[in-house]
Design a protein around this motif. Structure first.
Motif, mmCIF file in Angstrom:
data_model
loop_
_atom_site.group_PDB
_atom_site.id
_atom_site.type_symbol
_atom_site.label_atom_id
_atom_site.label_comp_id
_atom_site.label_asym_id
_atom_site.label_seq_id
_atom_site.Cartn_x
_atom_site.Cartn_y
_atom_site.Cartn_z
ATOM 1 N N SER A 122 0.896 -1.173 0.094
ATOM 2 C CA SER A 122 0.105 -0.095 -0.115
ATOM 3 C C SER A 122 0.788 1.175 -0.097
ATOM 4 C CB SER A 122 -0.779 -0.060 1.217
ATOM 5 O OG SER A 122 -0.493 0.078 2.393
ATOM 6 N N ASN B 272 -4.381 -9.987 -2.439
ATOM 7 C CA ASN B 272 -5.556 -8.979 -2.679
ATOM 8 C C ASN B 272 -4.866 -7.719 -3.169
ATOM 9 O OD1 ASN B 272 -6.978 -11.131 -2.047
ATOM 10 N ND2 ASN B 272 -7.637 -10.412 -0.140
ATOM 11 N N PRO C 259 -4.494 -3.832 -2.227
ATOM 12 C CA PRO C 259 -4.562 -3.294 -0.688
ATOM 13 C C PRO C 259 -5.808 -2.189 -0.785
ATOM 14 C CG PRO C 259 -3.269 -2.048 -1.967
ATOM 15 C CD PRO C 259 -3.576 -3.195 -2.988
ATOM 16 N N ASP C 260 -6.078 -1.897 0.424
ATOM 17 C CA ASP C 260 -7.084 -0.583 0.677
ATOM 18 C C ASP C 260 -6.217 0.515 0.202
ATOM 19 O OD1 ASP C 260 -9.011 -1.579 1.695
ATOM 20 O OD2 ASP C 260 -8.379 -2.056 3.779
ATOM 21 N N PHE C 261 -6.882 1.368 -0.520
ATOM 22 C CA PHE C 261 -6.110 2.376 -1.280
ATOM 23 C C PHE C 261 -6.261 3.599 -0.393
ATOM 24 C CE2 PHE C 261 -7.115 -0.301 -4.713
ATOM 25 C CZ PHE C 261 -5.782 -0.448 -5.234
ATOM 26 N N PRO D 205 -11.259 -3.198 -3.874
ATOM 27 C CA PRO D 205 -11.691 -2.734 -2.630
ATOM 28 C C PRO D 205 -12.787 -1.449 -2.894
ATOM 29 C CG PRO D 205 -9.375 -2.411 -3.044
ATOM 30 C CD PRO D 205 -10.023 -3.391 -4.109
ATOM 31 N N SER E 78 -12.386 1.394 -1.727
ATOM 32 C CA SER E 78 -11.369 2.518 -1.646
ATOM 33 C C SER E 78 -10.747 2.759 -2.830
ATOM 34 C CB SER E 78 -10.424 2.172 -0.475
ATOM 35 O OG SER E 78 -9.727 0.905 -0.734
ATOM 36 N N ASN F 168 -10.438 6.174 -4.089
ATOM 37 C CA ASN F 168 -9.590 7.187 -3.349
ATOM 38 C C ASN F 168 -8.418 7.754 -4.165
ATOM 39 O OD1 ASN F 168 -10.976 7.202 -0.855
ATOM 40 N ND2 ASN F 168 -9.679 5.632 -0.098
#
Length: 331
Positions: free
Chosen positions: A53, A74, A76-78, A99, A101, A104
């Protein structure tokens, strides 16, 4: 080797190491010290591991191209990011769902996640990514579902590929609102119903791939009048005719128009022992025999936009012998 030897070059802005044999597992330290990077192209190497990330926290990075590697796991959460413009991750082994996110990434214009192992649904937040001009999601393992209505917000799109993404239901009428669209690839899905009349409004459209679906009815006559249309694939559907009143001759006259014959690729189910429709202008008549239509080509437009051209497309290459060069006045 790996890229750790570059870690000390703290003033580096452009790292272009594509098409090599670098082998490295991505982790939280991967190029983390290079906080002045603007362009990172490590495509077509042997990078492994999951996408870290921190690459999305680099406050100057505009281009991240890691396609053609062996990246797994997976996405990442951005984090919130207003700088990144190009994210190319195609031809890896990324899995799991996209995700929420993803939105973002506020300034991304070019998003290519095709040819991975992604599952789940398209997150509704993609509809907030209104800067997108290029969206390729082809050849993943998404859950079956319709073309999402929130895609209609993406009015800046010039290229949209949902090939092989298990889309079903009808092609929505709002597709005609994509006034800037040059390429629309909906091939190899389970779409049903008629081709919407609103496609006549796609005056920039050059490449329309609707083959390998379950579409029915006749092709709207006005599609033959689209001034820039070069590729029309409608084979392997249940389409019964061309134009209003099945006037295939008039449809073909319009398709050919003033174009050179060599500029056009038009395939339909006009071949075999029991042709479904008549098409005198088709460059290939597909049928109900065992022969491969389009020589078995997937007609997946080349993804590889290069940094020398500012990541703008120079050509559309669908196969070794079907290439269209982009010029200032069109294709």
């Amino acid at each position: 080797g790996d890229l750790n030897v570059i870690e000390g070059l703290n003033n580096l802005e452009y790292l272009l190491v594509e098409d090599n044999n670098f082998e490295q597992s991505l982790n939280s330290d991967f190029l983390a010290s290079l906080n002045k990077l603007r362009v990172l192209d490590a495509s077509n190497n042997k990078l492994k591991g999951t996408l870290p990330s921190h690459l999305f926290q680099m406050d100057k990075l505009q281009v991240l191209d890691l396609h053609g590697n062996q990246i797994e796991g997976n996405l990442p959460d951005f984090p919130m990011n207003n700088v990144l413009e190009v994210l190319a991750l195609y031809e890896n082994s990324i899995e799991g769902s996209i995700p929420l996110s993803i939105s973002n990434l506020k300034n991304v214009t070019h998003l290519d996640l095709s040819t991975n192992k992604l599952t789940g649904v398209f997150p509704a937040s993609i509809g907030d990514m209104t800067s997108l001009t290029y969206l390729f999601m082809a050849s993943n393992e998404f859950d079956a579902g319709p073309i999402p209505d929130y895609f209609q917000n993406l009015l800046s799109l010039r290229e949209l590929s949902l090939k092989g993404t298990s889309r079903n239901g009808n092609i929505p009428d709002w597709i005609g609102g994509f006034q800037k669209l040059i390429l629309l690839d909906l091939d190899n899905n389970n779409l049903i119903g008629a081709i919407p009349e609103t496609m006549k409004d796609l005056e920039e459209l050059a490449f329309l791939l609707l083959n390998r679906n379950q579409l029915s009815g006749t092709v709207p006559a006005d599609i033959s009048l689209l001034p820039k249309l070069r590729i029309l694939l409608i084979n392997e559907n249940d389409i019964s005719g061309l134009g209003s009143n099945n006037d295939s001759l008039n449809f073909c006259d319009n398709i050919v128009g003033t174009r050179e014959a060599s500029e056009i690729v038009f395939t339909s189910d006009c071949g075999g022992s029991s042709p479904v429709l008549e098409c005198t202008c088709c460059t290939e008549c597909c049928g109900n025999d065992d022969a491969l239509c389009n020589d078995g080509s997937d007609f997946l437009a080349n993804h590889d936009l290069i940094w020398e051209a500012g990541y703008n497309r120079l050509k559309f290459e669908f196969s070794d012998d079907i290439t269209y060069v982009v010029r200032n006045n069109g294709i």
